[in-house]
Design an enzyme around this catalytic site. Structure first.
Site, PDB file in Angstrom:
ATOM      1  N   ASP A 110       0.836  -1.194   0.000  1.00 55.12           N
ATOM      2  CA  ASP A 110       0.000   0.000   0.000  1.00 55.12           C
ATOM      3  C   ASP A 110       0.873   1.248   0.000  1.00 55.12           C
ATOM      4  OD1 ASP A 110      -1.768   2.058   0.441  1.00 55.12           O
ATOM      5  OD2 ASP A 110      -2.913   0.996   1.975  1.00 55.12           O
ATOM      6  N   ASP A 131      -1.837   6.227  -6.233  1.00 60.38           N
ATOM      7  CA  ASP A 131      -2.192   5.319  -5.145  1.00 60.38           C
ATOM      8  C   ASP A 131      -2.293   3.882  -5.653  1.00 60.38           C
ATOM      9  OD1 ASP A 131      -3.136   4.489  -2.590  1.00 60.38           O
ATOM     10  OD2 ASP A 131      -5.192   4.565  -3.329  1.00 60.38           O
TER      11      ASP A 131
END
Ligand SMILES: *[C@@H]1O[C@H](CO)[C@@H](O)[C@H](O)[C@H]1NC(C)=O
Ligand SMILES: *[C@@H]1O[C@H](CO)[C@@H](O)[C@H](O)[C@H]1NC(C)=O
Ligand SMILES: *[C@@H]1O[C@H](CO)[C@@H](O)[C@H](O)[C@H]1NC(C)=O
Length: 449
Positions: A121, A329
């Site tokens: 992440d 992201d």
């Protein structure tokens, strides 16, 4: 015309069959990559250890289903950037982290190394794994600290712990040495939370070892949104992998995400400056002191075909005070623009494609796929770097009905949406290079399936 189409389809089918056969072995033998290369596996992919569902006959529904969790992540990312609180700490107590575990990498924790598949992440710094004895953990693969010769706990009085515990003070009694371990709570995914002990151990990544890596060793979980074998934070903040690995990787990593359709394949995560693409175009990273984990970039405009879409500058501009701007992201599925920016891009796209448009799930611009031949290329103009999106990253297809859909969407309206997010589907088969030492991001085409 028709004949050459038929020939192309045959060629594609043969290509598909042959690459699938080759790829069968890649689950077991992904160790023949470079020293610091790890396979990046889609959580629904064949190589994923998480009992992936069989690919749906209509994979657009799988994507729509995955993308249905985007609004919660957007809401989380937006709520953080507009927070009036001082600098947000890497793993904060009571903070709600809405992560969607799209991609996992195989790591080894401890000595000897215990294999775990952790979600990667880029918008988080945290790392945590479920540990033996964990109450409520969904995975049977748990990290066993007692069998690792390099494991250690972290004292409650160190500054990292003080940040984690927020207003909870350290117990003053209870241990022989006068110190005690650092326990902390964290909420996650809106409906879940865990209790963990801040720990240190060796983290094995491909052939490298990061010694004394600080992470949370989870002892109990409530809810079911916690990634089953933990999370590896690749953000920019002080507790992220790049910060903790220091000179080993010189703050440089890159990833290439495999195509959403490529159920059988994995992409790669390359750590360190060695083996990164040369002559890659780059754009500066922007720093938001309120949200040091996020990779902000300077998106200056968007083109659809040859037309530069009229978007008011405030919908793209970076503003460290409000948190507005654009981030890259790895945890959001579909690229989202703030509503006025999305509307302008979509309207221009519709102008250039023939047909009537219908909605399908998250997508509001679906049209008969025979019309897609004329679909315009979308170009994202970043400061110093243009990214022409490959068609595969622009359109998504429904196999049930012959439809193609523009695969981007507006940020949810119910949140204070000020953030544009460049997401997974638009990053397929591109190498995204994060050079935190020189504060820049590079993007290059690469077929990494
Ligand atoms: C964690 O949460 C539990 C239950 O809310 C609470 O009793 C405990 O004090 C918390 N501990 C820390 C270290 O935050
Ligand atoms: C749209 O349809 C018109 C009329 O059939 C045709 O001339 C034109 O080339 C089409 N444009 C695209 C982008 O397909
Ligand atoms: C973004 O790029 C534009 C064009 O180069 C420049 O004018 C602007 O100052 C940049 N914004 C930031 C925050 O660096």
């Amino acid at each position: 015309m028709a004949l050459s189409n038929v020939a192309t389809y045959f060629f594609l089918i043969i290509l598909l069959i042959s690459t699938r056969v080759l790829a069968f072995d890649s689950c077991v033998s992904n160790s023949n990559k470079g020293n610091s290369d790890l396979s990046v596996i889609h959580i629904y992919g064949k190589c994923s250890p998480f009992n992936p569902p069989k690919p749906s006959s209509s994979w657009i529904n799988t994507v729509i289903n995955m993308a249905s969790k985007d609004p919660r992540r957007l809401s989380y990312l937006s709520s953080l950037v507009v927070s009036k609180k001082p600098t947000i700490v890497p793993i904060a107590p009571g903070q709600q982290l809405f992560n969607i575990g799209n991609y996992v990498v195989r790591v080894k924790m401890g000595t000897p190394g215990q294999q775990m598949y952790m979600v990667m992440d880029t918008s988080n710094d945290a790392a945590w794994v479920p540990c033996s004895g964990c109450v409520g953990c969904s995975s049977t693969t748990l990290f066993a600290p007692t069998t690792s010769s390099t494991y250690g706990s972290v004292d409650c009085f160190v500054p990292e712990c003080t940040q984690l515990r927020g207003s909870f003070s350290c117990p003053s009694t209870g241990s022989v040495s006068g110190s005690s371990a650092c326990f902390f709570n964290q909420s996650y995914g809106g409906d879940s939370s865990f209790y963990a002990m801040l720990s240190r151990d060796s983290l094995g990544l491909a052939n490298d070892v990061v010694p004394n890596y600080a992470f949370g060793c989870i002892s109990s979980i409530s809810g079911n949104s916690i990634p089953p074998q933990g999370l590896l934070g690749l953000g920019r903040g002080s507790m992220s992998l790049m910060s903790q690995s220091g000179s080993l990787y010189s703050g440089v990593f890159s990833y290439c995400l495999p195509s959403f359709k490529s159920y059988y394949f994995s992409g790669s995560l390359k750590l360190g400056p060695v083996g990164q693409p040369k002559n890659i175009k780059t754009t500066p990273l922007l720093k938001n002191p309120r949200r040091p984990s996020l990779y902000y970039v300077n998106l200056t405009s968007v083109s659809v075909g040859r037309v530069q879409v009229p978007i008011a500058p405030e919908h793209l501009a970076f503003d460290p005070n409000t948190g507005a701007g654009t981030i890259i992201d790895s945890g959001t599925v579909i690229t989202r623009f703030v509503q006025p920016a999305y509307d302008a891009i979509r309207d221009e796209f519709r102008k250039q494609v023939n047909g009537t448009f219908i909605s399908l799930g998250t997508f509001d611009t679906c049209f008969a796929s025979p019309n897609e031949a004329g679909a315009p290329t979308i170009t994202l103009h970043f400061e110093g770097m243009d990214l022409k999106l490959p068609m595969e990253n622009t359109l998504i297809h429904s196999s049930a009905t012959p439809l193609a859909c523009l695969a981007i969407a507006a940020a949810p309206n119910n949140v204070n949406s000020i953030l544009n997010v460049i997401a997974n589907l638009q990053q397929q088969n591109l190498r995204i290079l994060f050079d935190t030492a020189n504060s820049r991001v590079g993007i290059a085409r690469e077929v990494c399936n």
